[in-house]
Design an enzyme around this catalytic site. Structure first.
Site, short mmCIF file in Angstrom:
data_model
loop_
_atom_site.label_atom_id
_atom_site.label_comp_id
_atom_site.label_asym_id
_atom_site.label_seq_id
_atom_site.Cartn_x
_atom_site.Cartn_y
_atom_site.Cartn_z
N LEU A 118 47.19 51.84 39.01
CA LEU A 118 45.94 51.60 39.73
C LEU A 118 45.03 50.62 39.01
O LEU A 118 43.92 50.36 39.47
CB LEU A 118 45.19 52.94 39.92
CG LEU A 118 45.88 53.96 40.82
CD1 LEU A 118 45.12 55.28 40.80
CD2 LEU A 118 46.00 53.45 42.24
N ARG A 119 45.51 50.08 37.89
CA ARG A 119 44.67 49.16 37.14
C ARG A 119 44.38 47.89 37.94
O ARG A 119 43.34 47.28 37.80
CB ARG A 119 45.32 48.82 35.80
CG ARG A 119 44.41 48.07 34.84
CD ARG A 119 44.99 48.03 33.45
NE ARG A 119 44.87 49.34 32.80
CZ ARG A 119 45.62 49.73 31.79
NH1 ARG A 119 46.58 48.95 31.34
NH2 ARG A 119 45.42 50.91 31.24
#
Length: 334
Positions: free
Chosen positions: A272-273
């Site tokens: 999810l970065r």
């Protein structure tokens, strides 16, 4: 010491300059990785950034640039606790640097002459609240890479050896540059860079002529050249300060969050970065544009640099990462 080339006078390379400005507005975006041909202004841009950035307030004697005397580490034995302004640190990490030089180590001179066990701070201490620059970052030795990954994760440098037990804050924006033909970057370190930009040599004659003209003027008549461009750097510095102040109030709607997630799913980015970095970058860009809310235009402008280095390799897709991001932007954010 020669005054760096003005940031505003760099010809072209707009994505690289934008990435550096956005990390100056919000250091939490993470570092900037600049990959490209030799002689395309990568190092020049980093040096110019140092002169462009607003100064910081720090304790006079603090070796880690603490803003408050209470934050100064005990081992520093601070005498002068007054607050002063100093240029935003931009520290070079040379390829051949030893671990002791990077993290700090026992002060041998004091140990031999006075019999005292004291700590000599390293490059990470000097870079706190600033920038750590690594040229040819893809050639960095593995043990230094591992060390940087640990510090980037924790924001703290820990030294436990030679009878020393030292901790100090080490929060900095990591800027790396390199030539992809000389080797790839380890995936673990690649993921730590918030933004990735690609620079190439200009292909049209007029642009190349302008590069030569400005560099020649800087070398031959530096005083008049700097006087010409300093007002533009000052204007850009003022915009960065205004954007920093406005950043907490910039809104991101549910539509913007949906766009971030949809784009990253379509691209197949790991974790999810990607979404978080894309949103943070777009918000900084909105603040820089003095916009109250993140728009799709901000997401489109931020997406290539925030996502191109986070894509999985697809053996069935011969397009480069930038082309893949551009293609999905056209479909997801038309």
């Amino acid at each position: 010491m020669k005054t760096p080339f003005p940031f505003s006078a760099i010809v072209g390379q707009d994505e690289m300059k934008q990435a550096m400005v956005l990390t100056a507005i919000d250091p939490g975006i993470g570092g900037v990785l600049v990959f490209g041909d030799r002689g395309t202004g990568k190092s020049t841009a980093v040096r110019a950034l140092a002169a462009l950035l607003p100064p910081i307030e720090a304790v006079t004697d603090c070796p880690v640039n603490s803003a408050d005397p209470a934050d100064c580490p005990e081992w520093a034995a601070i005498i002068d606790r007054s607050i002063t302004t100093r240029p935003t640190p931009v520290v070079d990490l040379p390829l051949g640097a030893t671990e002791d030089r990077v993290t700090g180590a026992l002060d041998i001179e004091r140990a031999l002459t006075r019999g005292e066990k004291a700590f000599e701070p390293g490059l990470l201490a000097r870079a706190n609240r600033g920038y750590l620059y690594i040229d040819e970052v893809n050639l960095l030795e593995d043990h230094i890479v591992d060390l940087l990954l640990d510090v980037a994760q924790s924001g703290e440098n820990v030294v436990e050896r030679e009878g020393l037990s030292i901790r100090h804050p080490a929060r900095f924006v990591l800027v790396g540059s390199g030539n992809p033909e000389e080797g790839e970057l380890r995936p673990q370190l690649l993921d730590r860079f918030g933004l990735s930009v690609e620079v190439t040599s200009p292909r049209d004659i007029e642009t190349r002529i302008e590069v030569i003209r400005r560099r020649d003027a800087y070398e031959r008549t530096p005083e008049s050249f700097l006087a010409e461009w300093q007002p533009r750097d000052a204007e850009l510095r003022a915009r960065i300060l205004a954007a920093r102040a406005a950043l907490p109030d910039v809104r991101a709607s549910n539509v913007a969050l949906h766009d971030c997630a949809a784009l990253c799913i379509a691209l197949g980015s790991d974790g999810l970065r990607g979404e978080l970095t894309l949103l943070r970058t777009a918000r900084a860009l909105a603040a820089f544009d003095n916009a109250p809310e993140v728009t799709r235009d901000h997401l489109r402008a931020a997406a290539p640099s925030a996502l191109r280095h986070r894509l999985r390799r697809d053996p069935l897709d011969e397009a480069g990462s930038t082309a893949r991001v551009t293609r999905q932007l056209a479909e997801i954010l038309p």
